[in-house]
Design an enzyme around this catalytic site. Sequence first.
Site, mmCIF file in Angstrom:
data_model
loop_
_atom_site.group_PDB
_atom_site.id
_atom_site.type_symbol
_atom_site.label_atom_id
_atom_site.label_comp_id
_atom_site.label_asym_id
_atom_site.label_seq_id
_atom_site.Cartn_x
_atom_site.Cartn_y
_atom_site.Cartn_z
ATOM 1 C CG ASP A 1 -2.279 0.670 0.897
ATOM 2 O OD1 ASP A 1 -3.339 0.067 1.121
ATOM 3 O OD2 ASP A 1 -2.227 1.814 0.387
ATOM 4 C CE1 TYR B 1 -17.479 2.033 -6.041
ATOM 5 C CE2 TYR B 1 -15.094 2.228 -6.011
ATOM 6 C CZ TYR B 1 -16.235 1.505 -5.761
ATOM 7 O OH TYR B 1 -16.133 0.245 -5.236
HETATM 8 C C1 VAH Z 1 -18.808 2.348 -1.600
HETATM 9 N N1 VAH Z 1 -18.504 0.413 -0.150
HETATM 10 O O1 VAH Z 1 -19.706 2.665 -0.857
HETATM 11 C C2 VAH Z 1 -18.284 0.924 -1.489
HETATM 12 C C3 VAH Z 1 -19.019 0.052 -2.450
HETATM 13 C C4 VAH Z 1 -21.267 -0.827 -2.827
HETATM 14 C C5 VAH Z 1 -20.520 0.332 -2.420
HETATM 15 O O2 VAH Z 1 -18.497 0.162 -3.709
HETATM 16 O O3 VAH Z 1 -18.350 3.091 -2.428
#
Ligand code: VAH
Length: 319
Positions: free
Chosen positions: A32, A137
């Site tokens: 990391d 994301y």
């Molecule tokens: C998030 N825990 O909240 C992660 C995940 C399903 C959500 O990708 O971004």
Amino acid sequence: IILVIGANGQLGSVLTKSLQQKFGKDNVIASDLRRRDSFKGVFEVIDATNRNRIQEIVTKYKVTQIYHLAAILSAKGEETPLNTWEINMKTLFNVLEVSRVSQIDKVFFPSSIAVFGEGAPLDETPNDAYLDPATVYGISKAAGENWAQYYFLRYGLDVRSLRYPGVIGYQSLPGGGTTDYAVDIYHKAVLQEEFTCFLKENATLPMIFMDDAIRATMELMDAPKESISIRTSYNIAGISFSPAEVVAEIRKLYPDFEVQYKPDFRQDIASRWPKAIDDSIAAKDWGWKPEFDLEMITKTMIDKLKEQYKTGSKNLEAL
Ligand code: VAH
């Protein structure tokens, strides 16, 4: 020899321990951005945006498998969209390229329910649902799934992937996720503090207990190559619940547990995610079956967290 990138993270830290138990401490290289002094095992500092550094470690230890658990998660990722894209994609490209060049046997790439948007059915979301993710994301994970499949089809690289629901565990703290409320709530219950929930009380989301998520990962990676029919990413389901449901479960053990609901921008993210996932292909291809329901999760989380707060466990160190 297995290299774990992102070994300090919520999933990476627990996965590293499971891999050490399975393959032996000397056969797992944890990595990391910085070393954690509480870590026991072989550790190398790797900034996964630096391809040469990954290559150097793969060559030094003759790595044969890479688990890529480094990424900026959904909520945190919205703060600096282009940086989130840059980090999440550059690190993946580096892992895929080093794996191709070094002929790595198997690569694990975590995806997420965050790849689903308003174009996907909210209930029993199928594996082949239309993906229109609303967070950077999620966009990076949907793109990553297609890159993983490309490296399999073009170069024969054995990349495997799971779309994790929100992961709940006592072994580590999450960082920057939209589902993190479901971990924090248990800590507050055990500490007998009031809990403020950043989602609406009826915001049902797909969740999974850490132990199930880790077992799913090991079972997927152990499955015979010819049984893998999905080279983008497999849906897996654990248990879906809303904040109100987990509060009710906690109140069976802590009747006076106080909760306030203060939805913030993370509610907007959660509202576009599915309520429940169809994981029938994972069940068919490699026998996936979750074990922990909400009652078992609640009992285990509370028992383990009570113990950890009593002993001052290292698991309580923030990421
Ligand atoms: C998030 N825990 O909240 C992660 C995940 C399903 C959500 O990708 O971004």
